[in-house]
Design an enzyme around this catalytic site. Structure first.
Site, short mmCIF file in Angstrom:
data_model
loop_
_atom_site.label_atom_id
_atom_site.label_comp_id
_atom_site.label_asym_id
_atom_site.label_seq_id
_atom_site.Cartn_x
_atom_site.Cartn_y
_atom_site.Cartn_z
N TYR A 156 0.86 -1.20 0.00
CA TYR A 156 0.00 0.00 0.00
C TYR A 156 0.89 1.24 0.00
O TYR A 156 1.86 1.30 0.77
CB TYR A 156 -0.89 0.03 1.25
CG TYR A 156 -2.33 -0.23 0.92
CD1 TYR A 156 -2.99 0.55 -0.04
CD2 TYR A 156 -3.05 -1.24 1.53
CE1 TYR A 156 -4.31 0.31 -0.37
CE2 TYR A 156 -4.37 -1.49 1.21
CZ TYR A 156 -5.00 -0.71 0.25
OH TYR A 156 -6.29 -0.95 -0.08
N GLU B 221 -0.52 4.82 -0.57
CA GLU B 221 -1.30 6.03 -0.86
C GLU B 221 -0.44 7.27 -0.70
O GLU B 221 0.34 7.37 0.25
CB GLU B 221 -2.52 6.12 0.06
CG GLU B 221 -3.71 5.36 -0.51
CD GLU B 221 -4.35 4.46 0.51
OE1 GLU B 221 -3.59 3.87 1.31
OE2 GLU B 221 -5.58 4.35 0.48
N THR C 51 -3.31 5.77 -22.01
CA THR C 51 -3.12 4.48 -21.38
C THR C 51 -1.67 4.09 -21.67
O THR C 51 -1.00 4.74 -22.48
CB THR C 51 -4.07 3.40 -21.96
OG1 THR C 51 -3.93 3.39 -23.37
CG2 THR C 51 -5.51 3.70 -21.57
N ARG D 214 -1.18 -2.78 -18.51
CA ARG D 214 -2.50 -2.16 -18.56
C ARG D 214 -2.59 -1.07 -17.50
O ARG D 214 -2.41 -1.35 -16.32
CB ARG D 214 -3.55 -3.25 -18.29
CG ARG D 214 -4.98 -2.88 -18.49
CD ARG D 214 -5.79 -4.14 -18.69
NE ARG D 214 -5.37 -4.79 -19.92
CZ ARG D 214 -5.78 -4.42 -21.14
NH1 ARG D 214 -6.66 -3.46 -21.28
NH2 ARG D 214 -5.33 -5.04 -22.21
N LYS E 126 -1.28 0.30 -25.04
CA LYS E 126 -1.63 0.15 -26.46
C LYS E 126 -0.34 0.21 -27.29
O LYS E 126 0.52 -0.63 -27.10
CB LYS E 126 -2.66 1.21 -26.83
CG LYS E 126 -3.97 1.05 -26.04
CD LYS E 126 -5.05 1.98 -26.51
CE LYS E 126 -6.37 1.71 -25.81
NZ LYS E 126 -6.58 2.52 -24.61
N ASP F 6 -6.51 13.09 -25.22
CA ASP F 6 -6.41 11.69 -24.79
C ASP F 6 -5.65 10.97 -25.90
O ASP F 6 -6.21 10.66 -26.95
CB ASP F 6 -7.82 11.13 -24.61
CG ASP F 6 -7.83 9.65 -24.28
OD1 ASP F 6 -6.77 9.01 -24.38
OD2 ASP F 6 -8.91 9.14 -23.93
#
Ligand code: DSN
Length: 435
Positions: free
Chosen positions: A51, A53, A237, A246, A240, A211
């Site tokens: 974790y 954060e 992203t 991903r 691609k 984008d």
């Protein structure tokens, strides 16, 4: 996969079958790719346990700049995931020439959500590309958060030429005075003129977001204009054309950096995916190498060769061809007697060719049926295929069209596709290890 095999044979079987599908099929989904073994390892690593954060830096109170020396996490034990996140941030900045990078978005949709909230408020107007003309759900579709929270004014492509109509986009901007202009696409085969969009945004006092998810790899290689110098915020992203794990990415000007960070965490996400951030760092490192440019040039050459070969086989392409990594076959409406996109997608699947149905501009069919097939070359190029193979692929696709209802013939094509793909091995050692 020996632990999965021992612990959970049902999941193992499905995973092994997927591995074999990727190895034996022709992957032509324009948004998919095959990552390197290093990226794959990071994605399946123990960093998934952590974790973290917050960020590996804190914003300086006075300077307003980020400072890696100040601890910005809400949990202890982050010293090593700090390192991988810093590497990802600095490599992303170098790759795209960006003032700031946030590498935590879990996906492109979440990157878009954080980007919009950083610049505009619910109820504001966004001028964006319509889904059926190549846009994306998160650019304003009524079923997406974007269409629910914002007032969407869509723009499209010109009838006939099927390319962006910048004069019309300007007219719409002047008429509707959007707070934000958005471009980027999931099915637009042509180069996007970011300078023209910036000019329109400036003329009407709108902010400008790009984008670049589909074309990020081409941009990184300098083979498509880079939106970073022109847009207030750029989202992407990483899986691609960029050929990473991903996930999502946001690049922005320094003046929006703090707001973007806040809207990623805690605004829209909790703990970052540390294993995926490490995989992003590795992928960005790969993209900084000269061979990545050679790869991206081949992606474009292959898309062009595939487009040409499909036209020679009698297919009609949206806008007549492609400048980038993808192309769209327009099968025409019902009157042509051709199958719908849905039917063609199913027939291609039976022949071992993976692609997706897609609406074409001014489509008369619903999106779930559609009149188009979208094809892309990033994945087959990663396997080492070149122009000669694109010709063979176009031939397979024509055979599928001619035998769309003949399962026996489609099964025969599948056998030949399987022999064809064995010449370009992908993960054969992983299959051998698993079995
Ligand atoms: N699903 C992606 C694509 O295929 O283009 C967009 O998010």
């Amino acid at each position: 996969m020996k632990h999965i095999k021992q612990n959970d044979p049902e999941v193992f079987d499905a995973m092994l079958n997927e591995l074999k599908r990727q190895e034996g099929n022709l992957e032509l989904i324009a948004s998919e790719n095959f990552v390197s073994r290093a990226v794959l390892e990071a994605g399946g690593s123990v960093l998934t346990n952590k974790y973290a954060e917050g960020y590996p830096y804190r914003w300086g109170r006075k300077s307003g700049e980020l400072n890696y020396k100040l601890y910005g996490r809400y949990y202890g034990g982050c010293e090593y995931v700090d390192e991988t996140e810093k590497l990802a941030i600095e490599r992303a900045r170098e790759l795209f020439g960006a003032e700031h990078a946030n590498v935590q978005p879990h996906s492109g949709s979440q990157a878009n959500m954080a980007a919009y909230f950083s610049l505009i408020k619910p109820g504001d107007t966004i001028l964006s590309l319509e889904l059926s003309h190549g846009g994306h759900l998160t650019h304003g579709h009524p079923l997406s958060f974007s269409g629910n929270l914002f007032n969407i004014v869509p723009y499209g492509v010109k009838p006939g030429a099927e390319v962006f109509d910048y004069d019309k986009i300007r007219e719409l901007a002047i008429e509707h005075k959007p707070q934000m202009i958005l471009t980027g696409a999931s099915a637009y085969p042509r180069t996007i003129d970011f300078v023209a969009f910036r000019k329109i945004a400036d003329e009407v006092g709108a902010c400008f977001v790009v984008d670049m998810a589909h074309i990020a790899g081409l941009v990184a290689a300098g083979l498509h204009p880079n939106p970073v110098p022109y847009a207030d915020i750029v989202t992407s992203t990483t899986h691609k054309t960029l050929r990473g794990p991903r996930g999502g990415l946001i690049l922005c000007r320094e003046k929006y950096a703090k707001e973007v960070d806040k809207w990623v965490f805690p605004g829209t996400q909790g703990g970052p995916l540390c294993h995926i951030i490490a995989a992003k760092a590795i992928a960005f490192g790969e993209a900084l190498k000269p061979e990545f440019k050679t790869y991206q040039q081949q992606v474009i050459n292959n898309a062009d060769a595939l487009a040409q070969a499909l036209v020679d086989e009698g297919f009609t392409l949206v806008s007549g061809g492609t400048d980038n990594h993808l192309l769209l076959i327009n099968l025409g409406g019902e009157e042509t007697g051709n199958p719908s996109g849905k039917k063609m997608e199913g027939a291609l699947d039976k022949a071992g060719i993976t692609a997706n149905k897609n609406t074409v501009p001014f489509d008369t069919r619903k999106p779930f049926v559609a009149s188009g097939i979208r094809l892309g070359t990033p994945a087959v190029t990663t396997r080492g295929m070149k122009e000669a193979q694109m010709k063979q692929i176009a031939g397979f696709i024509r055979e599928v069209l001619d035998n769309v209802d003949d399962d026996e013939k489609l099964a025969d094509i599948k056998k030949r596709v399987s022999v064809f793909t064995t010449q370009f091995p992908l993960y054969t050692d992983l299959i051998a290890d698993a079995e």
